[in-house]
Motif scaffolding. Structure first.
Motif, mmCIF file in Angstrom:
data_model
loop_
_atom_site.group_PDB
_atom_site.id
_atom_site.type_symbol
_atom_site.label_atom_id
_atom_site.label_comp_id
_atom_site.label_asym_id
_atom_site.label_seq_id
_atom_site.Cartn_x
_atom_site.Cartn_y
_atom_site.Cartn_z
ATOM 1 N N VAL A 54 0.825 16.569 2.500
ATOM 2 C CA VAL A 54 0.902 15.668 3.648
ATOM 3 C C VAL A 54 2.122 14.941 3.527
ATOM 4 N N THR A 55 2.270 14.109 4.598
ATOM 5 C CA THR A 55 3.620 13.347 4.582
ATOM 6 C C THR A 55 2.873 11.912 4.069
ATOM 7 N N TYR A 56 3.537 11.603 2.935
ATOM 8 C CA TYR A 56 3.327 10.525 2.103
ATOM 9 C C TYR A 56 4.212 9.228 2.444
ATOM 10 N N GLU A 57 3.627 8.045 2.589
ATOM 11 C CA GLU A 57 4.468 6.647 2.841
ATOM 12 C C GLU A 57 3.939 5.726 1.896
ATOM 13 N N SER A 58 4.659 4.820 1.434
ATOM 14 C CA SER A 58 4.312 3.687 0.622
ATOM 15 C C SER A 58 4.666 2.422 1.020
ATOM 16 N N ALA A 59 3.978 1.508 0.665
ATOM 17 C CA ALA A 59 4.435 -0.020 1.258
ATOM 18 C C ALA A 59 3.797 -0.846 -0.143
ATOM 19 N N ASP A 60 4.651 -1.738 -0.264
ATOM 20 C CA ASP A 60 4.556 -3.062 -1.407
ATOM 21 C C ASP A 60 5.612 -4.109 -1.176
ATOM 22 N N PHE A 61 4.872 -5.314 -1.685
ATOM 23 C CA PHE A 61 5.828 -6.543 -1.369
ATOM 24 C C PHE A 61 6.960 -6.490 -2.482
ATOM 25 N N CYS A 62 6.540 -5.898 -3.611
ATOM 26 C CA CYS A 62 7.447 -5.637 -4.815
ATOM 27 C C CYS A 62 7.930 -7.063 -5.267
ATOM 28 N N GLN A 63 6.914 -7.945 -5.585
ATOM 29 C CA GLN A 63 7.366 -9.464 -6.194
ATOM 30 C C GLN A 63 6.686 -9.588 -7.664
ATOM 31 N N VAL A 64 5.968 -8.460 -7.967
ATOM 32 C CA VAL A 64 5.433 -8.724 -9.328
ATOM 33 C C VAL A 64 6.596 -8.284 -10.427
ATOM 34 N N ASP A 65 6.409 -8.857 -11.639
ATOM 35 C CA ASP A 65 7.537 -8.241 -12.540
ATOM 36 C C ASP A 65 6.809 -7.124 -13.110
ATOM 37 N N LYS A 66 7.233 -5.996 -12.401
ATOM 38 C CA LYS A 66 6.579 -4.729 -12.981
ATOM 39 C C LYS A 66 7.547 -3.640 -12.458
ATOM 40 N N ALA A 67 7.436 -2.532 -12.910
ATOM 41 C CA ALA A 67 8.288 -1.306 -12.344
ATOM 42 C C ALA A 67 7.604 -0.732 -11.245
ATOM 43 N N TYR A 68 8.499 -0.625 -10.101
ATOM 44 C CA TYR A 68 7.919 -0.173 -8.917
ATOM 45 C C TYR A 68 8.721 1.158 -8.442
ATOM 46 N N ALA A 69 7.974 2.068 -7.737
ATOM 47 C CA ALA A 69 8.606 3.011 -7.263
ATOM 48 C C ALA A 69 9.467 2.866 -5.914
ATOM 49 N N THR A 70 10.348 3.883 -5.533
ATOM 50 C CA THR A 70 10.933 3.454 -4.178
ATOM 51 C C THR A 70 10.141 3.537 -3.145
ATOM 52 N N MET A 71 10.122 2.465 -2.307
ATOM 53 C CA MET A 71 9.118 2.274 -1.269
ATOM 54 C C MET A 71 9.578 2.783 -0.088
ATOM 55 N N THR A 72 8.727 3.243 0.803
ATOM 56 C CA THR A 72 8.915 3.471 2.277
ATOM 57 C C THR A 72 9.102 2.273 3.068
ATOM 58 N N TYR A 73 8.220 1.294 2.770
ATOM 59 C CA TYR A 73 8.469 0.038 3.640
ATOM 60 C C TYR A 73 8.286 -1.238 2.302
ATOM 61 N N VAL A 74 9.279 -1.968 1.995
ATOM 62 C CA VAL A 74 9.017 -3.269 1.297
ATOM 63 C C VAL A 74 8.578 -4.470 2.254
ATOM 64 N N CYS A 75 7.398 -4.613 2.341
ATOM 65 C CA CYS A 75 6.747 -5.489 3.333
ATOM 66 C C CYS A 75 5.591 -6.311 2.797
ATOM 67 N N ASP A 76 5.112 -7.248 3.424
ATOM 68 C CA ASP A 76 3.806 -7.687 3.376
ATOM 69 C C ASP A 76 2.857 -6.818 4.093
ATOM 70 N N LEU A 77 1.725 -6.626 3.276
ATOM 71 C CA LEU A 77 0.605 -5.617 3.659
ATOM 72 C C LEU A 77 0.093 -6.007 5.174
ATOM 73 N N ALA A 78 0.248 -7.473 5.422
ATOM 74 C CA ALA A 78 -0.598 -7.940 6.645
ATOM 75 C C ALA A 78 0.486 -7.589 7.660
ATOM 76 N N ALA A 79 1.759 -6.911 7.455
ATOM 77 C CA ALA A 79 2.566 -6.825 8.492
ATOM 78 C C ALA A 79 3.537 -5.578 8.235
ATOM 79 N N VAL A 80 2.819 -4.219 8.284
ATOM 80 C CA VAL A 80 3.804 -3.364 7.911
ATOM 81 C C VAL A 80 4.449 -2.895 9.262
ATOM 82 N N PRO A 81 5.889 -2.585 9.142
ATOM 83 C CA PRO A 81 6.724 -2.378 10.202
ATOM 84 C C PRO A 81 6.693 -0.895 10.689
#
Length: 239
Positions: A54-81
């Motif tokens: 299927v078409t996979y998209e991802s979203a995260d705010f990326c502010q915790v000190d840990k490894a992140y994958a490349t996000m489709t959307y870097v955003c607040d989950l309360a406001a996905v663009p």
């Protein structure tokens, strides 16, 4: 003696991870080619491999000190663009406890889903504070249901993610990581030495106990009593 817990832990199998992967795989299997999903709070995108059809998209705010994958959307989950009703399925695993305003996020997930789209959600009831300072809540099954229905979802399934043996396995492992060996933590003197020795002797026993309960949890998911570590829920946006 100190290396024995590390050696035993190598053979441990985390039943929570096994059951969570099974839960996510069930979500993926219900999707048809051509549909679109959002991995909300995706982190390292550990479950992307299950959604190759299927078409996979991802979203995260990326502010915790840990490894992140490349996000489709870097955003607040309360406001996905993205536009309304974009997704057939949203995955929100081990995220809700990290949201300071969960209602705003759940209402946003409702906006993003197509009518009859589903939200696959898991979050802890019994777990230590983690990813601090972004750790705000723990939820009972009734707390989950209240949050979801208030946001406008219909709750279709509520279950323990793992069984009570999984909770016991986690508690034993937490004790291993938490019990100090320095005598001063037990008051010093002879009492401190006794406490330190007891903690030292308990560590391999607790690791073995954690290993045993985790294995038991994978063979027999006991949910009739005790406290679960995590809940897993499926909620649907009304047509």
């Amino acid at each position: 003696m100190a290396i024995l817990p590390k050696i035993l832990r190598r053979y441990a199998k985390n039943s929570s991870r096994v059951y969570l992967e099974q839960f996510v795989q069930q979500a993926a299997q219900r999707m048809q080619p051509g549909q679109r999903m959002l991995d909300a709070g995706a982190g390292d995108a550990a479950y992307q491999r299950f959604f190759q059809h299927v078409t996979y998209e991802s979203a995260d705010f990326c502010q915790v000190d840990k490894a992140y994958a490349t996000m489709t959307y870097v955003c607040d989950l309360a406001a996905v663009p993205v536009e309304d009703q974009r997704y057939d399925l949203i995955l929100l695993t081990q995220v809700l406890e990290h949201l300071p305003e969960p209602q705003l996020v759940l209402k946003e997930m409702l906006r993003l889903l197509k009518p009859n789209g589903t939200l696959w959600l898991s979050a802890p009831l019994f777990y230590e504070e983690h990813e601090v300072p972004f750790d705000f809540y723990r939820y009972t099954q009734f707390g989950f249901q209240q949050q979801l229905t208030q946001a406008g979802f219909q709750v279709e399934q509520t279950q323990w993610l793992e069984g009570y043996y999984g909770t016991l396995a986690y508690q034993a492992d937490l004790a291993v990581r938490s019990l100090r060996l320095n005598p001063r933590f037990y008051g010093g003197g002879w009492a401190g030495l006794g406490g330190s020795l007891a903690a030292l002797l308990l560590r391999p026993i607790l690791v073995a106990t954690s290993l045993l309960f985790s294995r038991l949890d994978l063979h027999y998911k006991f949910t009739e009593a005790g406290m679960c570590k995590n809940y897993a829920l499926i909620a649907r946006k009304p047509a």
